[in-house]
Design an enzyme around this catalytic site. Structure first.
Site, PDB file in Angstrom:
ATOM      1  N   GLU A  80       0.834  -1.209   0.000  1.00 50.02           N
ATOM      2  CA  GLU A  80       0.000   0.000   0.000  1.00 50.02           C
ATOM      3  C   GLU A  80       0.870   1.261   0.000  1.00 50.02           C
ATOM      4  OE1 GLU A  80      -0.324  -2.688   1.937  1.00 50.02           O
ATOM      5  OE2 GLU A  80      -2.355  -2.952   2.697  1.00 50.02           O
ATOM      6  N   ARG A  84       1.429   4.125  -2.972  1.00 51.30           N
ATOM      7  CA  ARG A  84       1.210   5.564  -2.746  1.00 51.30           C
ATOM      8  C   ARG A  84       2.441   6.360  -3.143  1.00 51.30           C
ATOM      9  NH1 ARG A  84       2.100  10.561   0.214  1.00 51.30           N
ATOM     10  NH2 ARG A  84       3.826   9.414   1.080  1.00 51.30           N
TER      11      ARG A  84
HETATM   12 ZN   LIG Z   1       0.440  -3.085   5.734  1.00 55.66          ZN
END
Ligand SMILES: [Zn+2]
Length: 474
Positions: A80, A84
């Site tokens: 994640e 980003r």
């Molecule tokens: Zn994580």
């Protein structure tokens, strides 16, 4: 317009087309995938174009002692976070195109001088192949999952005295258990062991409890005893710690957590916490906010097939921040729409475990992290332990060892953007200031910092501060 399954398949297909470097070894290693999708409405608004602009994989996080004062190491390589950072790299190039008079697929001139806005009809969506680690991963197991393989015992500790908190957690979990939004995948094993200490411990049932001072609550005749999906992320220092009691009382809910890491403690907040923060401050970060009319939010978060609770996602991403007020103009605690796809990422932990034969040895998390983003030069960036994969020990700390999404490299891309901006077009926050370090440029983003102060004060007072000496590079 689009469905969660369409989004998942766009992301999986994109991953499949990438070269092999950094991908998990077939049937033996697992990883996590996350991506940012640019959604562009067609002119008649009947269809929407979906483009992966950043994709990340990764499961690891480095400990405090491995962090660098030069900003040249990736501290947090969970998928994640990689996705980003790749998106910030992409947006920096898009702004560079905009300020230098080339076409940008994202930005158009804003109403304030020197500021840019996201074009009408353009939005960003976040995809992650699993429930983010931390708070969103804590929820009761359902049905056949709620039968532990062996007794889980409670440990007496000072935290078990925190009756108020326990009651709070218990009632909230009870609501979760009965809630209509509850969904879990059928093939999730309740008997999964927790893995390496440094892996992204997606939803595990940790059976390997300390046997000291325990009070058994095990009742062999009781079937389907409620139990909890657990996270490897630990509560932040100086706040309440987990009760670690049997069943539903193992964890506190709604609290900030730091990621597990190999060796010493990490300073990286769980992905649930980071997503909650992006939901208020935007995901563009402090530097790009100099150039933007307002923060950029994810309109939706889509999670791939796997253990999932809508209620836990809601708590982690929305409820914790929904009361935050007094934010600067343009900022709001507007949480994304939360959805789950029915398609599974074939390299995730559950899938690899189900296919695994023991002749292949133990399955393990893939140590590499892949970043790909839609930029013109070197879109692919593969790292291990926070540095470019494959660099020799001797080369650590040199330019060649740096990831293109490390803090220092993203900062240098930002400085190129500033250098390419005509003086008359420079955002006001960057004019006539003596700014030198990464820290200086971040602090000068006044509105963003005000929003962060409000969020911290009202929702996350225990969010650990990054040591300033780690941000003084240039
Ligand atoms: Zn994580």
């Amino acid at each position: 317009m689009w469905s969660p399954d369409e989004i998942a398949s766009v992301c999986y297909n994109h991953f499949n087309k990438l070269p092999k470097r950094g991908k998990p070894e077939t049937d033996r290693e697992w990883t996590l995938l996350a991506a940012v999708i640019l959604l562009t409405d067609s002119s008649d608004q009947k269809t929407v174009h979906k483009q992966v602009v950043s994709l990340g994989t990764g499961t690891k996080c480095i400990g405090q002692s491995a962090m660098s004062m030069k900003g040249d190491v990736l501290n947090d390589s969970h998928a994640e976070v990689i996705a980003r950072r790749g998106c910030v790299r992409y947006l920096t190039e898009q702004l560079y195109r905009a300020v230098s008079g080339q076409s940008s697929e994202v930005f158009c001139p804003g109403t304030d001088e020197g500021k840019w806005a996201v074009k009408p009809g353009v939005s960003f969506l976040f995809f992650t192949s699993q429930t983010p680690c931390g708070d969103a991963s804590i929820f009761p197991m359902t049905g056949s999952q709620a039968q532990p393989c062996e007794p889980v015992k409670a440990i007496q500790n000072e935290e078990s005295e925190r009756r108020g908190l326990k009651r709070h957690a218990e009632s909230e979990l009870e609501e979760t258990r009965q809630g209509p939004g509850m969904k879990t995948s059928d093939n999730h094993s309740s008997c999964r062991k927790s893995g390496d200490a440094d892996e992204h411990e997606v939803i595990t049932e940790n059976k390997e409890r300390n046997q000291l001072n325990e009070v058994s609550h095990y009742q062999p005749n009781v079937k389907k005893r409620p139990d909890l999906h657990r996270t490897g992320a630990k509560c932040v220092p100086d706040g309440p710690t987990d009760p670690l009691e049997a069943g539903l009382l193992y964890h506190n809910v709604g609290v900030l957590r730091v990621k597990p890491g190999r060796g010493d403690r990490t300073l990286s907040l769980s992905c649930s916490d980071k997503l909650a923060r992006w939901g208020v401050l935007g995901f563009q970060g402090a530097l790009l906010s100099h150039y933007l009319q307002g923060p950029i939010y994810f309109s939706s978060v889509v999670v791939g097939k796997g253990p999932y609770s809508h209620q836990a996602m809601q708590r982690a991403m929305k409820t914790r921040c929904s009361h935050v007020r007094a934010l600067p103009s343009g900022f709001s605690a507007r949480a994304p729409e939360l959805l789950q796809a029915s398609l599974e990422f074939t390299h995730n932990h559950t899938h690899i475990e189900s296919k695994h034969t023991h002749t292949l040895g133990r399955i393990s998390p893939c140590g590499a992290a892949i970043s790909w983003c839609a930029v013109s030069q070197q879109p692919l960036d593969v790292t291990a332990n926070g540095y470019k994969q494959g660099v020799t020990k001797k080369a650590l700390g040199t330019l060649q060892a740096r990831s293109l999404i490390s803090k220092v490299e993203l900062f240098h891309s930002f400085l190129k953007l500033v250098a390419a901006t005509e003086d008359s077009q420079l955002p006001e926050t960057l004019r006539g200031k003596d700014l030198r370090t990464y820290w200086d440029y971040k602090q000068a983003a006044g509105t963003y910092q005000q929003a962060w102060t409000q969020l911290r004060l009202q929702a996350f007072p225990l969010w650990p501060r990054s040591p300033r000496e780690l941000l003084l590079f240039y």
